[in-house]
Design an enzyme around this catalytic site. Structure first.
Site, PDB file in Angstrom:
ATOM      1  N   VAL A 260      35.291  26.886  28.440  1.00  0.00           N
ATOM      2  CA  VAL A 260      35.289  27.200  27.004  1.00  0.00           C
ATOM      3  C   VAL A 260      36.678  26.974  26.412  1.00  0.00           C
ATOM      4  O   VAL A 260      36.833  26.299  25.382  1.00  0.00           O
ATOM      5  CB  VAL A 260      34.797  28.644  26.750  1.00  0.00           C
TER       6      VAL A 260
ATOM      7  N   ARG B 113      23.446  28.266  36.587  1.00  0.00           N
ATOM      8  CA  ARG B 113      23.745  29.689  36.707  1.00  0.00           C
ATOM      9  C   ARG B 113      23.219  30.407  35.470  1.00  0.00           C
ATOM     10  O   ARG B 113      23.502  30.014  34.346  1.00  0.00           O
ATOM     11  CB  ARG B 113      25.250  29.894  36.826  1.00  0.00           C
TER      12      ARG B 113
ATOM     13  N   TYR C  36      37.852  33.125  46.800  1.00  0.00           N
ATOM     14  CA  TYR C  36      37.387  33.975  45.692  1.00  0.00           C
ATOM     15  C   TYR C  36      36.008  34.563  46.012  1.00  0.00           C
ATOM     16  O   TYR C  36      35.821  35.777  45.976  1.00  0.00           O
ATOM     17  CB  TYR C  36      37.333  33.130  44.424  1.00  0.00           C
TER      18      TYR C  36
END
Ligand code: NAD
Ligand code: UDP
Ligand code: UDP
Length: 322
Positions: free
Chosen positions: A193, A282, A150
């Protein structure tokens, strides 16, 4: 249709996914024609079913690793699985989607003269040694780890965008998207989430990776879509890369506690091992987006979580496959 908007023909790859479906919706609302292309690897027809009656909306099953010949004015290139579970399921296909997909969409933009936007990612910064992350930072990516298909695929796609810009004068826009959440996240894709909300609603244990001290900043989908459209509409001197994300940082444990409180759940927190190469912190520096696009997110976490919890509650209520 909004006033003063000249309708355009807009291609959205990955348009049946989480972000893509919101983008389709918003661009149709603005009066544009939308061609949504998707191979349904992680996207669902259900995400765009409510748009099918609109004569300005067209849905096409297509894999972007193969060439595509259509006539459009703008391209949003979102096709790519985004969650670790899905992009690690078939890592070779993930790299092909990012790299071959970018080449095909850039070839299409070159032939048609279309403006093209790439949905890049904060993962290009890897496990960052600079905090918060600015666009000048080149990143700290493991090129052979489980996330590399990715991360490196997206980095190579950025390279291709800037080479097509320099070599063929293409009008490019590169957005580095940070963690985004909201209705239509895939329930089974393991992102934090959606996982925490579903676990809380079902009364299952909340799976905290490590001690939950790693941090993320969570952007609500409506804000993110606004940023993507502003970037596409920005002047030709603005190519990016531009960070788009919410600069308010939370630990994963804080997120879990907030979800438990808002759902009134009695789910316990349980510790699971941290995945390999899981970034410890992050947070975007969004001064570039703020200066160049006049963009800052406006939806607070509690507000965005409420809408997302309501979405997943309804999904569970419908007996759909959350
Ligand atoms: P998603 O998985 O819901 O959407 C991706 C879409 O691409 C899906 O509909 C999937 O079926 C489609 N797709 C995958 N491979 C394809 C292929 N070869 N051909 C055609 N379609 C293909 O994920 P999302 O969260 O909506 O992410 C959209 C884009 O934004 C991705 O490129 C992702 O890397 C980027 N992004 C998202 C986030 C986030 O937090 N959601 C963060 C950073 C970057
Ligand atoms: N391509 C596409 N649609 C188009 C034009 C090109 O899918 O409308 C693909 C084509 O298959 C090619 C790729 O985009 O492999 C790159 O195109 P480019 O013109 O840059 O390269 P070339 O065709 O010269 O190899
Ligand atoms: N995470 C977690 N429990 C989960 C899913 C994720 O603690 O059930 C952690 C994960 O290890 C990471 C953070 O939450 O530190 C964000 O994970 P996600 O997969 O949503 O996004 P990304 O790692 O791509 O930022």
């Amino acid at each position: 249709m909004k006033k003063n908007i000249v309708p355009k023909r807009i291609l959205i790859t990955g348009g049946a996914g989480f972000l893509g479906s919101h983008l389709c919706e918003r661009l149709l609302e603005q009066g544009h024609e939308v061609l949504c292309v998707d191979n349904y690897f992680t996207g669902r027809r259900r995400n765009v079913a409510h748009l099918l009656d609109d004569p300005r909306f067209e849905l096409m099953r297509h894999d972007v690793t193969f060439p595509l010949y259509v006539e459009v004015d703008e391209i949003y290139n979102l096709a790519c699985p985004a969650s670790p579970i899905h992009y690690q399921h078939d890592p070779v296909q993930t790299t092909k989607t990012s790299v071959h997909g970018a080449i095909n969409m850039l070839g299409l933009a070159k032939r048609t003269g279309a403006k093209i936007l790439q949905a890049s990612t904060s993962e290009v910064y890897g496990d960052p040694e600079i905090h918060p992350q600015r666009e000048e930072y080149w990143g700290n990516v493991n090129p052979i780890g489980p996330r590399a298909c990715y991360d490196e695929g997206k980095r190579c796609a950025e390279t291709l965008f800037f080479d097509y810009h320099r070599q063929h004068r293409l009008r490019i826009k590169v957005a580095r998207i940070f963690n985004t959440y909201g209705p239509r996240m895939q329930p089974d894709d393991g992102r934090v989430v959606s996982n925490f909300i579903l676990q809380a609603l079902r009364g299952e244990p909340i799976t905290l990776h490590g001690d939950g001290s790693q941090s993320r900043s969570f952007c609500y989908v409506d804000d993110l879509i606004d940023g993507l459209i502003r970037l596409m509409e920005s002047g030709s001197d603005v190519t990016g890369p531009i960070n788009l994300g919410n600069p308010v940082e939370f630990t994963v444990r804080e997120l879990a506690e907030q979800v438990i409180e808002m759902t009134g759940s009695s789910s316990p927190l349980v510790n699971h091992p941290r995945p390999d190469d899981d970034p410890s912190q992050r947070r975007p520096d969004i001064s570039r987006a703020s200066d160049l696009l006049g963009w800052t997110p406006s939806v607070q976490l509690a507000h965005g979580l409420r809408r997302t919890i309501d979405y997943f509650s309804a999904l569970i209520g419908e007996g759909a496959s959350p």
